[in-house]
Design a protein around this motif. Structure first.
Motif, PDB file in Angstrom:
ATOM      1  N   ALA A 104      28.231  89.453 -11.741  1.00 43.17           N
ATOM      2  CA  ALA A 104      29.253  88.499 -11.294  1.00 43.17           C
ATOM      3  C   ALA A 104      30.643  89.120 -11.171  1.00 43.17           C
ATOM      4  O   ALA A 104      31.484  88.613 -10.435  1.00 43.17           O
ATOM      5  CB  ALA A 104      29.300  87.299 -12.234  1.00 43.17           C
ATOM      6  N   PRO A 107      31.977  90.572  -6.604  1.00 46.33           N
ATOM      7  CA  PRO A 107      31.432  89.591  -5.654  1.00 46.33           C
ATOM      8  C   PRO A 107      30.457  90.171  -4.622  1.00 46.33           C
ATOM      9  O   PRO A 107      29.469  89.529  -4.282  1.00 46.33           O
ATOM     10  CB  PRO A 107      32.678  89.015  -4.972  1.00 46.33           C
ATOM     11  N   THR A 108      30.708  91.379  -4.135  1.00 46.61           N
ATOM     12  CA  THR A 108      29.800  91.988  -3.154  1.00 46.61           C
ATOM     13  C   THR A 108      28.426  92.198  -3.780  1.00 46.61           C
ATOM     14  O   THR A 108      27.403  91.900  -3.168  1.00 46.61           O
ATOM     15  CB  THR A 108      30.366  93.337  -2.652  1.00 46.61           C
ATOM     16  N   ALA A 110      27.223  90.613  -6.469  1.00 46.48           N
ATOM     17  CA  ALA A 110      26.649  89.312  -6.822  1.00 46.48           C
ATOM     18  C   ALA A 110      25.948  88.692  -5.616  1.00 46.48           C
ATOM     19  O   ALA A 110      24.808  88.226  -5.721  1.00 46.48           O
ATOM     20  CB  ALA A 110      27.744  88.388  -7.349  1.00 46.48           C
ATOM     21  N   ARG A 111      26.607  88.718  -4.469  1.00 43.51           N
ATOM     22  CA  ARG A 111      26.004  88.152  -3.263  1.00 43.51           C
ATOM     23  C   ARG A 111      24.782  88.975  -2.824  1.00 43.51           C
ATOM     24  O   ARG A 111      23.792  88.427  -2.354  1.00 43.51           O
ATOM     25  CB  ARG A 111      27.036  88.058  -2.149  1.00 43.51           C
ATOM     26  N   ILE A 114      21.740  87.905  -4.771  1.00 44.22           N
ATOM     27  CA  ILE A 114      21.175  86.665  -4.226  1.00 44.22           C
ATOM     28  C   ILE A 114      20.407  86.970  -2.942  1.00 44.22           C
ATOM     29  O   ILE A 114      19.290  86.479  -2.743  1.00 44.22           O
ATOM     30  CB  ILE A 114      22.282  85.614  -3.961  1.00 44.22           C
ATOM     31  N   GLN A 115      20.975  87.805  -2.086  1.00 37.10           N
ATOM     32  CA  GLN A 115      20.295  88.154  -0.836  1.00 37.10           C
ATOM     33  C   GLN A 115      18.967  88.854  -1.113  1.00 37.10           C
ATOM     34  O   GLN A 115      17.974  88.591  -0.435  1.00 37.10           O
ATOM     35  CB  GLN A 115      21.194  89.024   0.031  1.00 37.10           C
ATOM     36  N   CYS A 139      22.414  81.719  -8.466  1.00 35.75           N
ATOM     37  CA  CYS A 139      23.713  81.460  -7.825  1.00 35.75           C
ATOM     38  C   CYS A 139      24.685  80.865  -8.843  1.00 35.75           C
ATOM     39  O   CYS A 139      25.839  81.309  -8.947  1.00 35.75           O
ATOM     40  CB  CYS A 139      23.565  80.484  -6.652  1.00 35.75           C
ATOM     41  N   LEU A 142      25.867  83.411 -11.245  1.00 40.64           N
ATOM     42  CA  LEU A 142      26.822  84.340 -10.627  1.00 40.64           C
ATOM     43  C   LEU A 142      28.075  83.638 -10.086  1.00 40.64           C
ATOM     44  O   LEU A 142      28.919  84.275  -9.470  1.00 40.64           O
ATOM     45  CB  LEU A 142      26.134  85.110  -9.493  1.00 40.64           C
ATOM     46  N   GLN A 143      28.154  82.334 -10.322  1.00 37.83           N
ATOM     47  CA  GLN A 143      29.301  81.533  -9.878  1.00 37.83           C
ATOM     48  C   GLN A 143      29.492  81.579  -8.359  1.00 37.83           C
ATOM     49  O   GLN A 143      30.592  81.709  -7.844  1.00 37.83           O
ATOM     50  CB  GLN A 143      30.566  81.963 -10.615  1.00 37.83           C
ATOM     51  N   ILE A 144      28.363  81.483  -7.661  1.00 38.87           N
ATOM     52  CA  ILE A 144      28.357  81.457  -6.201  1.00 38.87           C
ATOM     53  C   ILE A 144      27.789  80.099  -5.792  1.00 38.87           C
ATOM     54  O   ILE A 144      26.720  79.714  -6.279  1.00 38.87           O
ATOM     55  CB  ILE A 144      27.462  82.574  -5.616  1.00 38.87           C
ATOM     56  N   GLU A 148      26.239  78.377   0.074  1.00 34.04           N
ATOM     57  CA  GLU A 148      26.593  79.563   0.841  1.00 34.04           C
ATOM     58  C   GLU A 148      25.349  80.235   1.423  1.00 34.04           C
ATOM     59  O   GLU A 148      25.398  80.915   2.442  1.00 34.04           O
ATOM     60  CB  GLU A 148      27.332  80.536  -0.083  1.00 34.04           C
TER      61      GLU A 148
END
Length: 151
Positions: A104, A107-108, A110-111, A114-115, A139, A142-144, A148
């Motif tokens: 987390a 951000p790159t 973390a995303r 998820i991907q 998500c 990771l606070q996403i 999104e």
């Protein structure tokens, strides 16, 4: 467009996005979180059958972004996380989500974690409700916002 086609397109798009970020995805936290995510998706229904375990391990070995890391190390980490989930799914899930949460800070990364979960979950053409649910939980960890990623 049929759901199957949309799912394949989405997974392919996610993989293309990951490949574009490959040089930014080399940290130990990303490596660990990615393997934890792969195990969580593989065990999303509460168990990991040998065929699914092998399929996910094969996807890990051939994923371009994950080739930043030693294949044997990735396999060992994936197997360790799977074992935690198989021993006690609920307790193992808490541990695995904690590992995912370490990504987390960036951000790159973390995303990207998820991907990877979406790519692994959708690789067989059926990103089922259990797989979607665990990726959605990741998500939150990771606070996403799950929206999104259409989760």
């Amino acid at each position: 467009m049929a759901l199957w086609d949309r799912l394949k397109d989405s997974a392919a798009t996610m993989q293309t996005q990951l490949n574009a970020k490959k040089n930014d995805l080399k940290s130990g936290a990303f490596r660990d979180a990615s393997m934890a995510m792969c195990a969580l998706v593989a065990a999303a229904d509460g168990s990991v059958d040998p065929a699914e375990r092998q399929r996910v391990a094969s996807l890990i070995a051939t994923n371009e972004v994950l080739q930043n890391f030693e294949a044997d190390d990735l396999r060992r980490r994936f197997e360790d996380y799977c074992q935690k989930l198989m021993t006690d799914f609920d307790f193992g899930k808490v541990s695995v989500l904690q590992t995912i949460g370490k990504a987390a800070k960036k951000p790159t990364e973390a995303r990207a974690v998820i991907q990877i979960g979406i790519v692994i979950g959708g690789a067989d053409g059926d990103f089922d409700k259990d797989e979607r649910a665990v990726v959605r939980e990741a998500c939150f960890t990771l606070q996403i916002p799950p929206e999104e990623f259409d989760l």
